[in-house]
Each structure stands twice: as structure tokens, then as C-alpha cells.
Design a protein around this motif. Structure first.
Motif, PDB file in Angstrom:
ATOM      1  N   LEU A 111     103.628 -64.094  54.258  1.00 54.84           N
ATOM      2  CA  LEU A 111     104.256 -63.177  53.308  1.00 54.84           C
ATOM      3  C   LEU A 111     103.419 -61.908  53.146  1.00 54.84           C
ATOM      4  O   LEU A 111     103.961 -60.778  53.107  1.00 54.84           O
ATOM      5  N   ASN A 112     102.094 -62.063  53.070  1.00 52.84           N
ATOM      6  CA  ASN A 112     101.222 -60.889  52.932  1.00 52.84           C
ATOM      7  C   ASN A 112     101.385 -59.943  54.128  1.00 52.84           C
ATOM      8  O   ASN A 112     101.414 -58.706  53.976  1.00 52.84           O
ATOM      9  N   GLY A 113     101.464 -60.535  55.337  1.00 51.05           N
ATOM     10  CA  GLY A 113     101.650 -59.707  56.528  1.00 51.05           C
ATOM     11  C   GLY A 113     102.961 -58.952  56.476  1.00 51.05           C
ATOM     12  O   GLY A 113     103.028 -57.755  56.827  1.00 51.05           O
ATOM     13  N   GLU A 114     104.022 -59.617  56.033  1.00 50.16           N
ATOM     14  CA  GLU A 114     105.342 -58.972  55.932  1.00 50.16           C
ATOM     15  C   GLU A 114     105.326 -57.832  54.909  1.00 50.16           C
ATOM     16  O   GLU A 114     105.856 -56.731  55.157  1.00 50.16           O
ATOM     17  N   LEU A 115     104.730 -58.100  53.749  1.00 49.72           N
ATOM     18  CA  LEU A 115     104.730 -57.104  52.668  1.00 49.72           C
ATOM     19  C   LEU A 115     103.905 -55.874  53.033  1.00 49.72           C
ATOM     20  O   LEU A 115     104.226 -54.744  52.628  1.00 49.72           O
ATOM     21  N   LEU A 148     103.912 -49.894  54.650  1.00 49.53           N
ATOM     22  CA  LEU A 148     102.969 -49.108  55.453  1.00 49.53           C
ATOM     23  C   LEU A 148     102.814 -47.682  54.935  1.00 49.53           C
ATOM     24  O   LEU A 148     101.728 -47.093  54.993  1.00 49.53           O
ATOM     25  N   HIS A 149     103.901 -47.103  54.425  1.00 52.34           N
ATOM     26  CA  HIS A 149     103.860 -45.710  53.951  1.00 52.34           C
ATOM     27  C   HIS A 149     102.985 -45.534  52.721  1.00 52.34           C
ATOM     28  O   HIS A 149     102.582 -44.413  52.393  1.00 52.34           O
ATOM     29  N   ARG A 150     102.685 -46.639  52.029  1.00 50.93           N
ATOM     30  CA  ARG A 150     101.871 -46.554  50.795  1.00 50.93           C
ATOM     31  C   ARG A 150     100.395 -46.873  51.037  1.00 50.93           C
ATOM     32  O   ARG A 150      99.577 -46.733  50.143  1.00 50.93           O
ATOM     33  N   ILE A 151     100.090 -47.356  52.258  1.00 53.48           N
ATOM     34  CA  ILE A 151      98.718 -47.831  52.533  1.00 53.48           C
ATOM     35  C   ILE A 151      98.015 -46.841  53.448  1.00 53.48           C
ATOM     36  O   ILE A 151      98.574 -46.373  54.437  1.00 53.48           O
ATOM     37  N   THR A 152      96.760 -46.562  53.098  1.00 52.65           N
ATOM     38  CA  THR A 152      95.918 -45.723  53.945  1.00 52.65           C
ATOM     39  C   THR A 152      94.617 -46.467  54.238  1.00 52.65           C
ATOM     40  O   THR A 152      94.184 -47.342  53.458  1.00 52.65           O
ATOM     41  N   LYS A 153      94.010 -46.116  55.347  1.00 52.18           N
ATOM     42  CA  LYS A 153      92.741 -46.754  55.727  1.00 52.18           C
ATOM     43  C   LYS A 153      91.681 -46.482  54.673  1.00 52.18           C
ATOM     44  O   LYS A 153      91.565 -45.358  54.187  1.00 52.18           O
ATOM     45  N   LYS A 193      91.085 -51.061  49.466  1.00 58.55           N
ATOM     46  CA  LYS A 193      90.611 -52.440  49.372  1.00 58.55           C
ATOM     47  C   LYS A 193      91.708 -53.408  48.931  1.00 58.55           C
ATOM     48  O   LYS A 193      91.619 -54.622  49.174  1.00 58.55           O
ATOM     49  N   GLU A 194      92.729 -52.908  48.259  1.00 63.50           N
ATOM     50  CA  GLU A 194      93.842 -53.772  47.850  1.00 63.50           C
ATOM     51  C   GLU A 194      95.036 -52.900  47.494  1.00 63.50           C
ATOM     52  O   GLU A 194      94.899 -51.689  47.300  1.00 63.50           O
ATOM     53  N   ILE A 195      96.183 -53.572  47.434  1.00 55.86           N
ATOM     54  CA  ILE A 195      97.398 -52.863  47.029  1.00 55.86           C
ATOM     55  C   ILE A 195      98.304 -53.833  46.289  1.00 55.86           C
ATOM     56  O   ILE A 195      98.370 -55.028  46.615  1.00 55.86           O
ATOM     57  N   GLU A 196      99.005 -53.300  45.279  1.00 53.80           N
ATOM     58  CA  GLU A 196      99.968 -54.111  44.531  1.00 53.80           C
ATOM     59  C   GLU A 196     101.367 -53.719  45.000  1.00 53.80           C
ATOM     60  O   GLU A 196     101.740 -52.532  44.961  1.00 53.80           O
ATOM     61  N   VAL A 197     102.129 -54.714  45.454  1.00 53.93           N
ATOM     62  CA  VAL A 197     103.472 -54.467  45.988  1.00 53.93           C
ATOM     63  C   VAL A 197     104.467 -55.405  45.315  1.00 53.93           C
ATOM     64  O   VAL A 197     104.096 -56.389  44.665  1.00 53.93           O
ATOM     65  N   ASP A 198     105.744 -55.086  45.507  1.00 49.78           N
ATOM     66  CA  ASP A 198     106.816 -55.955  44.998  1.00 49.78           C
ATOM     67  C   ASP A 198     107.165 -57.013  46.046  1.00 49.78           C
ATOM     68  O   ASP A 198     107.367 -56.696  47.217  1.00 49.78           O
ATOM     69  N   ASN A 199     107.236 -58.272  45.600  1.00 51.41           N
ATOM     70  CA  ASN A 199     107.708 -59.367  46.459  1.00 51.41           C
ATOM     71  C   ASN A 199     109.235 -59.371  46.395  1.00 51.41           C
ATOM     72  O   ASN A 199     109.809 -59.741  45.380  1.00 51.41           O
ATOM     73  N   TYR A 200     109.869 -58.926  47.478  1.00 50.13           N
ATOM     74  CA  TYR A 200     111.323 -58.786  47.435  1.00 50.13           C
ATOM     75  C   TYR A 200     112.071 -60.125  47.484  1.00 50.13           C
ATOM     76  O   TYR A 200     113.281 -60.163  47.445  1.00 50.13           O
ATOM     77  N   TYR A 201     111.296 -61.234  47.575  1.00 51.53           N
ATOM     78  CA  TYR A 201     111.944 -62.551  47.529  1.00 51.53           C
ATOM     79  C   TYR A 201     112.175 -63.028  46.094  1.00 51.53           C
ATOM     80  O   TYR A 201     113.118 -63.764  45.819  1.00 51.53           O
ATOM     81  N   ASN A 202     111.297 -62.608  45.175  1.00 55.34           N
ATOM     82  CA  ASN A 202     111.445 -63.082  43.789  1.00 55.34           C
ATOM     83  C   ASN A 202     111.204 -61.981  42.740  1.00 55.34           C
ATOM     84  O   ASN A 202     111.088 -62.258  41.549  1.00 55.34           O
TER      85      ASN A 202
END
Length: 554
Positions: free
Chosen positions: A316-320, A325-330, A333-342
Motif C-alpha cells: 500500500l505504501n508503494g502504491e500511495l 509523486l507530484h507532491r514528493i521531492t527528493k 523524510k516523510e509525507i502524509e497522504v490520503d488512503n483512497y481505500y478507506n
């Protein structure tokens, strides 16, 4: 326990049947026991002598004893001096736990010689001493006692024989009336031959009697009977025996027609277990250690499995990450995302040195490893559980084994690659496992395996396809065969009782025992010794009964 002076008096009376008997063989099964084969009054008898610190005794036995291939030196000496000799007299020394066998034999040149075998049954001081009766000199003994240990009584070859020091107590048979009015401590302290058990018994009878002198005499007469009767009582977890009824113990006694049969019942299983412990103590410790290591391994594997089962979160982490990708930059250290399953928020840890796609691939890679690990870990857990069951079965077999069964268990472990085979100078010829034979009350033969080698042998070699096969249900135990296609109910229940007795559920009640035709028992390919599967079984419930098992043993 009460092998006191009074019981010794009764035993001396019972052993009179051996007087005039000829000693045909002398064996020494182990360092604490002797076995004399005696032909007396047209019958063969086996006289067992034990100097075990807890089970010291002398009696005629009906049990079989293993004879070592190389007899010890004391056994060889006895064969030289008393084998072929005639027992002329069997006497008790005063009221001590000391019985003397007087034997007339011949020396190497054919001259008559007189020897005495002194059997001293005094707990940890027990001993068997061969004495030259003419010179009252010690020829040898099972245990030596140098003067540095006991200056009063030196027990060494060539030393004069000295009786144990007298306790200067009264002979109860000569002063029966004086027992009246004495309490337990006074009886034990004043009269020779009384243990606390028999002191409590006579005190109980005297208290209840109208004629104390008659009650005392009746009590003592039981120990003077030419054919003594044995009484065995279990009460509050303890065992008691005597040559007179133990009325002061409020439990139903077992009655035996002879003291020898009483002591076979009382001591044989305990002494056998003690001998097995001496020979198999290292094996028992090894098995316990292996079981402990396997259980620790099982816990670690279970922990690994629990971690591997979290693989779905890695995927799931890999999918999210890929979806964001558009919100993450090199460097993040972490990112908070929405789990579209729940529709819940998920915080994902990132490696700041990696690109967003590399972080996603890292989680996918860990997911694949966890997926593979889960399968392998499950296989290892199943193998570990199988080994634990196997070793626990062997542990149960060792704890219930006879001396002859231990060597087969060692051989099995060596064959399975768990232990190194013991080196022996002599090459052993392959031998068939020896299985124990029983006969039911109705005369049907029963065979019992006591270890895995015997279990396989009795099931697949001894049993006919139509014989009845029994085993405790889901409990490690022996394979039992009734050599009958359609056994009667009594035989079936007795065989089930034997199966329950030789199982891990020996101390339980209402033990389930499966039975089926031997043809329905199969051994899977590659299965460990003793492991089988069976079909079309029925189940009976029985409670293990040691007395019944001893009674049915052939």
C-alpha cells in the motif's frame, strides 16, 4: 514404607520355602541388585536382593531382570563360592533388618565349605556381604567400608565380620504384654523391629480392644505366619505396606497372597524407573534441551511471521507514493497522504537520499521479500512443530521405558541424524525389536510397542492385517495390537487400558483410545519412526490402571 524388623521377621518365614534349595545361577543385573536362581521343592524360584538406598529388600520375585553381558567382580566371586551350593538355613539376626542365608557348597578341589550371605537392609547403609562361616571372615561385599569411614565395622575382604551394633531394645515377641499403654514413640524407642507405621497400627488396635494382651498377640502372630499375607494401601498420595492389615489407615487395602508379590507391586516399577534414570539421564536431559531450543525457535519464527504478515501495508505504501509523486521531492523524510481505500490519513516514511520512484520501488521490494519469507517461515514453523512433537513423544517413551528400550531410542536418534552413534568395539548384529507381551483376562494375546522402533515393528511386522490396532487419540503413546479379528469387549477395554497406561496420559482419567483394523494403519512416505495415519477408527474411553497392566503382563 515399612520394611522394618517385623516385616523382616515375616519375610524370613516366607523364605523358608527356599531352605534345602540349590542355587543354580547367580546374576547381578546392576550395581545394587543380585538375583539368585534357586531350585527348591520341585520349583524354580528367583530371589531378588537389593541394596538400593530407598528400595532395599529381599524377596522371591516373579519379575524378569536384565543380566549384563559382563558380570561384575562380586557376581563372579559369588558364582565361585555359592553357585551350586545348597541353602541350609535362612535366619534373621535378632530383630534387625538383616537376613542371613547359610549355604553349604564345595571348593575347587571338592571339599565342603560353608558360606553365609548377609543381607543388610538398612537404607543407605544397606549391603550384601559374603562371609566365610568357619573363620567368620569377610570374603567380599557389594559395598566396601574402610576403617577411615567406620572404625567399629570395617567391611573389606579379609576382615573379621562384625554384626551391626545392637540397639539394646526389647524383643516384642517375648514381651507382648508390655506393649499395652505405650504411645507410638515409646513403642518405637523401646521395642526392637517397630517402624512408626506398625507402631501406629498396634496402638490403634490396643486402643480399640477390650483385651489388650490378646490384641497385641494377634498383631504379632501375623508376622510369624508360615505363609504371610501382604497388604498394600494408598492414602493421601502415599503408599504403605505390611504383613498385617493396616486398620488405622482409612483406605481399602490391596491383599497379596505373598510378600514377594506385594513387593513386586510396591517396588518393581519404582526401582525399574530408577535404573532407567541412571542409564538414560543424559538422554532425557538432551531431549529436554532440544525441546527447549525448538520452542524458542518457534517463538522467533512466529515473530518473523507476524512481521511478514504486515506485507500488505508495504504494498500500500508503494502504491500511495506512486499516486502522490507530484507532491514528493527528493530530500523529504516523510509525507502524509490520503488512503483512497478507506479515506484515512497515512504517514509514510521516506529515504531522503532516494527519488520518489526509488522510495516506491523500495516498498515494493520489501513487499516481495515479505511475501516469500511468509511461505518459508510457515514451512519452518510446521517443521519445528513436527520436531517438537517428535521429541516430546521420545521424552514420553524415555520416561516410561524399560532398560532394554533405551538403547533402541538412542539408535533411532542416531539413524535420524540427531545424535552421533555410540562407538562400540564389538559389531552388533541387527536384531528385531523386542515387544512386550500381554494376555487379556479371556486369554487373547496382546503386543505392545514401547518406543518408535517397536511401534513400527509391532504394527507392520507382528500384526496380521485383520488384527485390532489401538492408540491413544491425539496423544503420544504406544501402538497396541490385539491378535484377534473380533475381540470381546473385556479384551478390547483391557488393551485400551494398556494403551492409555503407556501414553502421555498415564496420570489422567477417561482417556480416549482409538481402535481399528491393522490394515487401516498406514505410514506416509518419509514419515519419522512411529508416525502413522489411520482410518475407520472407533473410540473408547478408559482410565489407566497399573495393577491391571501388571496382572496382564505375560
Amino acid at each position: 514404607m515399612a520394611f522394618d524388623g517385623l516385616f523382616t521377621k515375616a519375610m524370613t518365614r516366607e523364605l523358608q520355602t527356599l531352605v534345602s534349595g540349590r542355587i543354580s545361577k547367580v546374576h547381578q543385573p546392576n550395581q545394587l541388585e543380585l538375583l539368585l536362581h534357586i531350585r527348591a521343592q520341585g520349583h524354580n524360584h528367583k530371589l531378588l536382593i537389593s541394596i538400593h538406598p530407598s528400595y532395599s529388600r529381599i524377596h522371591i520375585t516373579g519379575m524378569a531382570n536384565v543380566n549384563p553381558s559382563e558380570p561384575p567382580m562380586f557376581c563372579m566371586l559369588l558364582r565361585k563360592h555359592i553357585e551350586g551350593g545348597v541353602i541350609t538355613e535362612i535366619v534373621q539376626h535378632e530383630m534387625d533388618r538383616l537376613i542371613i542365608l547359610k549355604i553349604k557348597s564345595k571348593n575347587e578341589i571338592g571339599d565342603d565349605i560353608e558360606r553365609e550371605l548377609h543381607v543388610e537392609m538398612m537404607g543407605r547403609h544397606s549391603n550384601v556381604i559374603l562371609v566365610d562361616a568357619e573363620r567368620v571372615m569377610i570374603l567380599d561385599s557389594l559395598k566396601h567400608l574402610p576403617p577411615s569411614v567406620n572404625s567399629f565395622r570395617t567391611i573389606l575382604p579379609g576382615q573379621p565380620y562384625v554384626f551391626p551394633p545392637s540397639q539394646e531394645k526389647k524383643d516384642p515377641f517375648a514381651a507382648a504384654g508390655e506393649l499395652i499403654g505405650k504411645d507410638e514413640k515409646e513403642i518405637v524407642g523401646t521395642f526392637a523391629g517397630f517402624s512408626p507405621l506398625n507402631a501406629r497400627e498396634i496402638q490403634y488396635r490396643l486402643h480399640a480392644a477390650t483385651d489388650g494382651k490378646t490384641a497385641a498377640q494377634d498383631f504379632l502372630d501375623d508376622f510369624l505366619s508360615p505363609q504371610p499375607v501382604g497388604y498394600y494401601v494408598e492414602h493421601e498420595g502415599k503408599s504403605y505396606f505390611s504383613a498385617t492389615p493396616l486398620n488405622h489407615i482409612a483406605s481399602e487395602p490391596l491383599k497379596f497372597p505373598s510378600l514377594g508379590e506385594l513387593l513386586d507391586r510396591m517396588y518393581y516399577a519404582k526401582a525399574e524407573r530408577d535404573r532407567v534414570k541412571q542409564q538414560a539421564g543424559d538422554l532425557e536431559r538432551w531431549l529436554q534441551n532440544e525441546i527447549s531450543k525448538l520452542k524458542t525457535k518457534q517463538k522467533k519464527l512466529q515473530k518473523e511471521q507476524d512481521q511478514a504478515e504486515k506485507r500488505d501495508q508495504l504494498q500500500l505504501n508503494g502504491e500511495l507514493i506512486m499516486a502522490n509523486l507530484h507532491r514528493i521531492t527528493k530530500g523529504m523524510k516523510e509525507i502524509e497522504v490520503d488512503n483512497y481505500y478507506n479515506d484515512e490519513k497515512v504517514t509514510i516514511t521516506l529515504d531522503p537520499r532516494k527519488t520518489p520512484i526509488d522510495n516506491s520501488q523500495k516498498y515494493y521490494s520489501r513487499y516481495q521479500k515479505a511475501k516469500t519469507a511468509l511461505v518459508k517461515t510457515q514451512e519452518q514453523i510446521e517443521k519445528t512443530i513436527e520436531d517438537i512433537d517428535y521429541f516430546e513423544t521420545l521424552m514420553q517413551q524415555v520416561q516410561q521405558a524399560g532398560i532394554s528400550d533405551i538403547e533402541e531410542i538412542r539408535e533411532e536418534l542416531a539413524e535420524q541424524g540427531f545424535m552421533k552413534a555410540q562407538k562400540s568395539k564389538k559389531k552388533k548384529k541387527p536384531t528385531k525389536p523386542s515387544v512386550e507381551a500381554y494376555v487379556s483376562s479371556t486369554g487373547t494375546p496382546i503386543s505392545v510397542g514401547k518406543n518408535n522402533k517397536q511401534n513400527d515393528y509391532v504394527t507392520f511386522k507382528v500384526a496380521a492385517k485383520s488384527d485390532t490396532w489401538l492408540h491413544t487419540k491425539d496423544i503420544p503413546g504406544s501402538h497396541v495390537i490385539i491378535h484377534d479379528t473380533n475381540p470381546d469387549e473385556t479384551t478390547l477395554l483391557e488393551a485400551a487400558t494398556i494403551a492409555a497406561y503407556f501414553s502421555k496420559a498415564r496420570e489422567s482419567s477417561s482417556v480416549p483410545v482409538d481402535y481399528t483394523e491393522a490394515r487401516q494403519v498406514k505410514k506416509p512416505n518419509g514419515a519419522k519412526p512411529g508416525f502413522v495415519i489411520y482410518f475407520e477408527q472407533k473410540t473408547v474411553y478408559v482410565t489407566p490402571d497399573e495393577d491391571l497392566v501388571i496382572k496382564l503382563k505375560k
